[in-house]
Write an enzyme that holds these catalytic residues in place. Sequence first.
Site, PDB file in Angstrom:
ATOM      1  N   ASP A 162      -1.080 -19.906 -58.212  1.00 10.87           N
ATOM      2  CA  ASP A 162      -2.067 -19.713 -59.274  1.00 10.87           C
ATOM      3  C   ASP A 162      -2.136 -18.235 -59.655  1.00 10.87           C
ATOM      4  O   ASP A 162      -2.415 -17.388 -58.811  1.00 10.87           O
ATOM      5  CB  ASP A 162      -3.434 -20.188 -58.775  1.00 10.87           C
ATOM      6  CG  ASP A 162      -4.517 -20.126 -59.839  1.00 10.87           C
ATOM      7  OD1 ASP A 162      -4.235 -19.700 -60.966  1.00 10.87           O
ATOM      8  OD2 ASP A 162      -5.660 -20.512 -59.529  1.00 10.87           O
TER       9      ASP A 162
ATOM     10  N   SER B  61      -5.044 -25.111 -65.997  1.00  8.97           N
ATOM     11  CA  SER B  61      -6.292 -24.550 -65.492  1.00  8.97           C
ATOM     12  C   SER B  61      -7.379 -24.634 -66.546  1.00  8.97           C
ATOM     13  O   SER B  61      -7.247 -24.068 -67.643  1.00  8.97           O
ATOM     14  CB  SER B  61      -6.092 -23.095 -65.074  1.00  8.97           C
ATOM     15  OG  SER B  61      -7.314 -22.509 -64.712  1.00  8.97           O
TER      16      SER B  61
ATOM     17  N   HIS C 240     -10.821 -25.819 -57.037  1.00 12.14           N
ATOM     18  CA  HIS C 240     -10.514 -24.596 -56.294  1.00 12.14           C
ATOM     19  C   HIS C 240     -11.803 -23.807 -56.125  1.00 12.14           C
ATOM     20  O   HIS C 240     -12.310 -23.212 -57.077  1.00 12.14           O
ATOM     21  CB  HIS C 240      -9.463 -23.805 -57.085  1.00 12.14           C
ATOM     22  CG  HIS C 240      -9.119 -22.482 -56.504  1.00 12.14           C
ATOM     23  ND1 HIS C 240      -8.422 -21.511 -57.209  1.00 12.14           N
ATOM     24  CD2 HIS C 240      -9.353 -21.927 -55.280  1.00 12.14           C
ATOM     25  CE1 HIS C 240      -8.252 -20.448 -56.461  1.00 12.14           C
ATOM     26  NE2 HIS C 240      -8.815 -20.663 -55.287  1.00 12.14           N
TER      27      HIS C 240
ATOM     28  N   MET D  18      -2.387 -17.317 -54.201  1.00  8.95           N
ATOM     29  CA  MET D  18      -2.807 -16.591 -55.390  1.00  8.95           C
ATOM     30  C   MET D  18      -1.781 -15.512 -55.713  1.00  8.95           C
ATOM     31  O   MET D  18      -1.369 -14.748 -54.832  1.00  8.95           O
ATOM     32  CB  MET D  18      -4.175 -15.946 -55.174  1.00  8.95           C
ATOM     33  CG  MET D  18      -5.315 -16.932 -54.946  1.00  8.95           C
ATOM     34  SD  MET D  18      -5.596 -18.039 -56.357  1.00  8.95           S
ATOM     35  CE  MET D  18      -5.997 -16.867 -57.662  1.00  8.95           C
TER      36      MET D  18
ATOM     37  N   MET E  81     -13.737 -20.796 -55.221  1.00  4.89           N
ATOM     38  CA  MET E  81     -13.696 -19.353 -54.988  1.00  4.89           C
ATOM     39  C   MET E  81     -15.138 -18.901 -54.757  1.00  4.89           C
ATOM     40  O   MET E  81     -15.734 -18.205 -55.577  1.00  4.89           O
ATOM     41  CB  MET E  81     -13.054 -18.646 -56.180  1.00  4.89           C
ATOM     42  CG  MET E  81     -11.561 -18.876 -56.252  1.00  4.89           C
ATOM     43  SD  MET E  81     -10.766 -17.988 -57.614  1.00  4.89           S
ATOM     44  CE  MET E  81     -10.798 -19.266 -58.855  1.00  4.89           C
TER      45      MET E  81
END
Length: 217
Positions: free
Chosen positions: A175, A8, A66, A137, A68
């Site tokens: 994740d 990440s 990703h 998540m 968000m």
Amino acid sequence: MIIKIAPSLLAADFSRLGEEIRDVEKAGADLLHIDVMDGHFVPNLTVGVPVVASLKGKTKLPLDVHLMIDNPRKFVEPFARAGADIITFHIEVVSAPEEVLEAIKSYGLKAGLALNPSTPLSKIEPVLNDLDLVLLMTVNPGFGGQKFMPEVIPKMKELRQIIEGRKLSLDIEVDGGINRETAKQIIAAGANVLVAGTAVFANPDRKSNLHALRFGQ
């Protein structure tokens, strides 16, 4: 089941980002996970389109973006043109995920849906066949370095059973709070893509650490 490790970017040293990415690529990473936060859907701000664009052509790793953010449909084209290979967005922010998935796939990209820890799998049931991956998540999204939430493990197992029952070909990505210990639990539960931030970037021996995560050691 092939296990993939996705370092990440959130945990990398941004003052030497190019070097960090080359290090994890050389160490055997499979893709690069890029968290895009807008300060609305999650209480934090991170990178945007320019950073993704700056990485394209600098690494052979697929760019796993990703989102968000509150309005993922608006940003599909900018991130696609910037060089994303995978775009994942949250089911919690859309009423018609089909439209966003169609937009992502119109650029020839892989499409994924993410679920917060408290969001049930039933929310993505109608579009499961249209996905390339599901991102579960295991922390509440917004900040790196949080503690793994083991209560999400049954959701991983349930999703793996559904995938195998329907004979689908899609990844289960996880994740949040992933380290050598939690990696074992995640892999045993049926997930095959592990997003790891501090577990990768905080360890100078990237190669051995990636190997340990991949094999649950």
